[in-house]
Design an enzyme around this catalytic site. Structure first.
Site, PDB file in Angstrom:
ATOM      1  N   HIS A   1       0.866  -1.198   0.000  1.00  0.00           N
ATOM      2  CA  HIS A   1       0.000   0.000   0.000  1.00  0.00           C
ATOM      3  C   HIS A   1       0.893   1.236   0.000  1.00  0.00           C
ATOM      4  CE1 HIS A   1      -3.755   2.272   1.462  1.00  0.00           C
ATOM      5  NE2 HIS A   1      -2.822   3.178   1.232  1.00  0.00           N
TER       6      HIS A   1
ATOM      7  N   ASN B   1      -5.096   7.367  -6.021  1.00  0.00           N
ATOM      8  CA  ASN B   1      -5.789   8.618  -5.667  1.00  0.00           C
ATOM      9  C   ASN B   1      -5.021   9.850  -6.130  1.00  0.00           C
ATOM     10  OD1 ASN B   1      -3.804   8.187  -3.656  1.00  0.00           O
ATOM     11  ND2 ASN B   1      -4.948   9.353  -2.135  1.00  0.00           N
TER      12      ASN B   1
ATOM     13  N   HIS C   1      -4.566  -0.767   5.877  1.00  0.00           N
ATOM     14  CA  HIS C   1      -4.085   0.030   7.017  1.00  0.00           C
ATOM     15  C   HIS C   1      -5.006  -0.080   8.238  1.00  0.00           C
ATOM     16  CE1 HIS C   1      -6.890   2.755   5.113  1.00  0.00           C
ATOM     17  NE2 HIS C   1      -6.036   3.206   4.235  1.00  0.00           N
TER      18      HIS C   1
ATOM     19  N   HIS D   1       3.224  14.569   1.747  1.00  0.00           N
ATOM     20  CA  HIS D   1       2.637  15.899   1.563  1.00  0.00           C
ATOM     21  C   HIS D   1       3.733  16.899   1.915  1.00  0.00           C
ATOM     22  CE1 HIS D   1      -1.659  14.706   1.241  1.00  0.00           C
ATOM     23  NE2 HIS D   1      -1.335  13.758   2.098  1.00  0.00           N
TER      24      HIS D   1
ATOM     25  N   ASP E   1       1.452   2.683   3.546  1.00  0.00           N
ATOM     26  CA  ASP E   1       0.586   3.852   3.380  1.00  0.00           C
ATOM     27  C   ASP E   1       1.414   5.134   3.415  1.00  0.00           C
ATOM     28  OD1 ASP E   1      -1.735   5.239   2.883  1.00  0.00           O
ATOM     29  OD2 ASP E   1      -2.444   5.196   4.953  1.00  0.00           O
TER      30      ASP E   1
HETATM   31  C1  NCD Z   1      -3.426   9.275   2.071  1.00  0.00           C
HETATM   32  C2  NCD Z   1      -2.941  10.316   1.057  1.00  0.00           C
HETATM   33  O1  NCD Z   1      -2.422  11.355   1.462  1.00  0.00           O
HETATM   34  O2  NCD Z   1      -3.058  10.061  -0.145  1.00  0.00           O
HETATM   35  N1  NCD Z   1      -3.392   9.842   3.380  1.00  0.00           N
HETATM   36  C3  NCD Z   1      -3.321   9.161   4.545  1.00  0.00           C
HETATM   37  O3  NCD Z   1      -3.416   9.761   5.606  1.00  0.00           O
HETATM   38  N2  NCD Z   1      -3.122   7.862   4.563  1.00  0.00           N
HETATM   39  C4  NCD Z   1      -4.778   8.812   1.684  1.00  0.00           C
HETATM   40  C5  NCD Z   1      -5.151   7.518   2.326  1.00  0.00           C
HETATM   41  O4  NCD Z   1      -4.602   6.452   2.013  1.00  0.00           O
HETATM   42  O5  NCD Z   1      -6.051   7.515   3.161  1.00  0.00           O
HETATM   43 ZN    ZN Z   2      -3.283   5.149   1.668  1.00  0.00          ZN
END
Ligand code: NCD
Ligand code: ZN
Length: 347
Positions: free
Chosen positions: A13, A41, A174, A251, A247
């Site tokens: 993931h 996404n 997750h 950012h 995950d």
């Molecule tokens: C993910 C993202 O920033 O794309 N953020 C997160 O907190 N995990 C989106 C996601 O997988 O929920």
């Molecule tokens: Zn994610």
């Protein structure tokens, strides 16, 4: 033990983003992992085989020289996804799974599904061809407390979905709660779960320790300590139903350290070292290889990797800042000390 050599792991993931952000983060993953399930996404999301193949080409082009890293692509499920699109994608051999986001649950999920029952034709096709469904398992809406969203999703949506499609392969992604871990452990082998490093290492206290810490804010949000303990037990218990999925969700620093800061922890830089820290704390380093390198491939029906990676016992400090567009990136546990370090490059 000062050395740990394991089969090269995969990340089941991962958020790789696109363009300059993709080029900034991909080398971190490719250094450790042979393959990764790449989340769809983007903005706009990856909804069709054509979009997935184009994204895959951009990922391949961003690999460091000599890297054999293999992106495993996913489609973003919407209310309008057709069974035909999913079957065509499956037949390509390059799209491994379909990702369900409830509309509005997390970063870039506006195109997500408004009612999971609308997608039954797609689920039927996936059940028939054996393609896994990846679930962001949280309900949305103000009526349900943020910390209860996973547990409510299981009762309200997952149990009925598994009744309707008992042979559908599902990854509850997750997982963050004892309810999630116990549910997956108690069901048939059609359902498995990924677990992130932050949910193994931290409870929700980390978000509030000494002030508000946005770099510990992700979705699903960190939970109480008792849930962290249940996740460690699941990850280190040796069951093939639980496997590594970082995950890792980069950012830019200024988007995290802001009002309405973005959700996501950046862990791709040091993923395996973070997991080693969690497994060692549980006295279970001998179980890291199954979790990181065997269980996911077995669940997806893909071959296990043939190369190895080596971790060495060596304390080092996680950097405060990594290069990334719009002012850099702060990795999970920046400024903190880890006890294991990746030594030999993947190969
Ligand atoms: C993910 C993202 O920033 O794309 N953020 C997160 O907190 N995990 C989106 C996601 O997988 O929920
Ligand atoms: Zn994610």
């Amino acid at each position: 033990m000062n050395d740990l050599t394991i089969t090269q792991p995969d990340d089941w993931h991962l958020h790789l983003r696109d363009d300059a952000a993709l080029r900034a983060v991909l080398p971190h993953t490719a250094r450790q992992f042979a393959r990764a399930i790449v989340m769809p996404n983007l903005k706009p999301p990856v909804r069709t085989l054509a979009e997935a193949l184009a994204y895959r080409d951009r990922i391949l082009a961003a690999r460091p020289a000599g890297s054999a890293f293999e992106p495993l692509m996913t489609l973003y499920l919407t209310d309008n996804t057709s069974a035909d699109e999913v079957l065509t994608a499956h037949r390509s051999g390059l799209v491994q799974a379909v990702k369900y986001y409830p509309a509005g649950a997390t970063t870039n999920s506006d195109s997500g599904v408004t009612d999971i029952a609308r997608c039954d034709a797609v689920f039927q096709a996936m059940q028939d061809c054996g393609m896994p469904l990846l679930l962001h398992g949280e309900v949305t809406g103000d009526a349900i407390d943020v910390f209860d969203r996973e547990a409510v999703f299981i009762v309200r949506h997952l149990v009925p979905l598994m009744k309707r499609f008992p042979k559908l392969k599902i990854v509850l992604e997750h997982i963050t709660t004892s309810q999630g871990a116990e549910f997956v452990a108690s069901r048939a082998d059609t359902i498995a779960a990924t677990i992130t490093p932050q949910h193994l290492l931290f409870s929700r206290n980390a978000i509030f320790k000494g002030g508000l810490n946005p770099h510990y804010y992700c979705l699903p949000v960190l939970k109480r300590e008792e849930h962290r303990v249940a996740l460690v037990k699941a990850a280190t218990g040796g069951s093939g139903k639980f496997f590594l999925g970082t995950d890792s969700a980069p950012h830019a620093k200024n988007r995290k350290e802001a009002c309405c800061g973005a959700a996501g922890c950046y862990s791709a830089f040091h993923a395996l070292e973070l997991y080693a820290q969690a497994f060692e704390a549980a006295g279970a380093l001998d179980r890291l290889e199954g979790f990181a390198s065997h269980h996911g491939a077995d669940f997806y029906g893909l071959p296990r990797n043939r190369g190895t990676v080596t971790l060495k016992r060596e304390s080092w400090t996680v950097p405060g800042h990594l290069p990334f567009p719009e002012g850099g990136l702060v990795p999970l546990m920046s400024g903190e000390t880890l006890q294991w370090r990746l030594a030999a490059p993947a190969g």
